[in-house]
Design a protein around this motif. Structure first.
Motif, mmCIF file in Angstrom:
data_model
loop_
_atom_site.group_PDB
_atom_site.id
_atom_site.type_symbol
_atom_site.label_atom_id
_atom_site.label_comp_id
_atom_site.label_asym_id
_atom_site.label_seq_id
_atom_site.Cartn_x
_atom_site.Cartn_y
_atom_site.Cartn_z
ATOM 1 N N PHE A 83 -40.880 -46.036 -20.174
ATOM 2 C CA PHE A 83 -39.498 -45.883 -19.727
ATOM 3 C C PHE A 83 -38.595 -45.698 -20.946
ATOM 4 O O PHE A 83 -37.831 -46.574 -21.302
ATOM 5 N N ARG A 84 -38.688 -44.557 -21.595
ATOM 6 C CA ARG A 84 -37.929 -44.294 -22.810
ATOM 7 C C ARG A 84 -36.718 -43.432 -22.479
ATOM 8 O O ARG A 84 -36.834 -42.248 -22.221
ATOM 9 N N SER A 85 -35.553 -44.045 -22.510
ATOM 10 C CA SER A 85 -34.333 -43.298 -22.207
ATOM 11 C C SER A 85 -33.875 -42.465 -23.392
ATOM 12 O O SER A 85 -33.059 -41.559 -23.227
ATOM 13 N N SER A 86 -34.398 -42.707 -24.586
ATOM 14 C CA SER A 86 -33.969 -41.951 -25.763
ATOM 15 C C SER A 86 -34.366 -40.484 -25.673
ATOM 16 O O SER A 86 -33.781 -39.646 -26.350
ATOM 17 N N ARG A 87 -35.317 -40.169 -24.831
ATOM 18 C CA ARG A 87 -35.751 -38.777 -24.681
ATOM 19 C C ARG A 87 -35.020 -38.048 -23.553
ATOM 20 O O ARG A 87 -35.271 -36.875 -23.305
ATOM 21 N N MET A 88 -34.147 -38.756 -22.857
ATOM 22 C CA MET A 88 -33.420 -38.141 -21.745
ATOM 23 C C MET A 88 -32.300 -37.243 -22.276
ATOM 24 O O MET A 88 -31.716 -37.506 -23.318
ATOM 25 N N THR A 89 -32.006 -36.191 -21.517
ATOM 26 C CA THR A 89 -30.882 -35.322 -21.886
ATOM 27 C C THR A 89 -29.570 -35.993 -21.476
ATOM 28 O O THR A 89 -29.568 -36.975 -20.728
ATOM 29 N N ARG A 90 -28.471 -35.428 -21.946
ATOM 30 C CA ARG A 90 -27.155 -35.964 -21.583
ATOM 31 C C ARG A 90 -26.955 -35.934 -20.076
ATOM 32 O O ARG A 90 -26.429 -36.874 -19.487
ATOM 33 N N GLY A 91 -27.387 -34.860 -19.442
ATOM 34 C CA GLY A 91 -27.247 -34.745 -17.993
ATOM 35 C C GLY A 91 -28.086 -35.768 -17.251
ATOM 36 O O GLY A 91 -27.625 -36.388 -16.286
#
Length: 127
Positions: free
Chosen positions: A95-103
């Motif tokens: 569950f790594r949110s650092s790889r999520m895009t801004r959207g």
């Protein structure tokens, strides 16, 4: 040779395209949306920290980190289930949110706000 271009202007796009055109065939190109901002990340952790003591799932209060995993799973984010070193049990990872895009990050924050609102959980002014 690896080159990364952050493209925010037409000139930067032209530079990146020139670099692609100068390469011999057989290279890879990755085009992706920008990753989440530090402000988005700070907001997420403020939300999770505030909601954590107020949300009970199956009668249990979760830590902010556990709650983040629950919300990301609810939005369909991939997870892995891995064995423990002794092979006696399993745990979730990935569950790594650092790889999520801004959207994607905006969608996560909006989902958390909607979850709280649907359950009448008030979120303080600082969030």
């Amino acid at each position: 040779m690896r080159q990364t271009y952050r493209v925010t202007t037409e000139g930067q796009r032209d530079t990146a395209l020139r670099a692609v055109n100068e390469r011999c065939l057989g290279f890879e190109v990755e085009v992706r949306d920008p990753k989440r901002t530090l402000d988005q990340n700070a907001l997420l952790w403020a939300l999770l920290t505030e909601l954590s003591p107020k949300v009970k799932i199956q009668g249990k209060t979760l830590t902010p980190d556990q709650l983040k995993a629950v919300f990301m799973h609810a939005l369909g984010r991939e997870q892995q289930t891995l064995p423990t070193l002794d092979g006696q049990s399993w745990f979730s990872a990935g569950f790594r949110s650092s790889r999520m895009t801004r959207g994607e990050f905006s969608e996560l924050i909006e989902f958390i706000h909607a979850y709280a609102a649907e359950r009448g959980i008030e979120i303080g002014e600082r969030v």
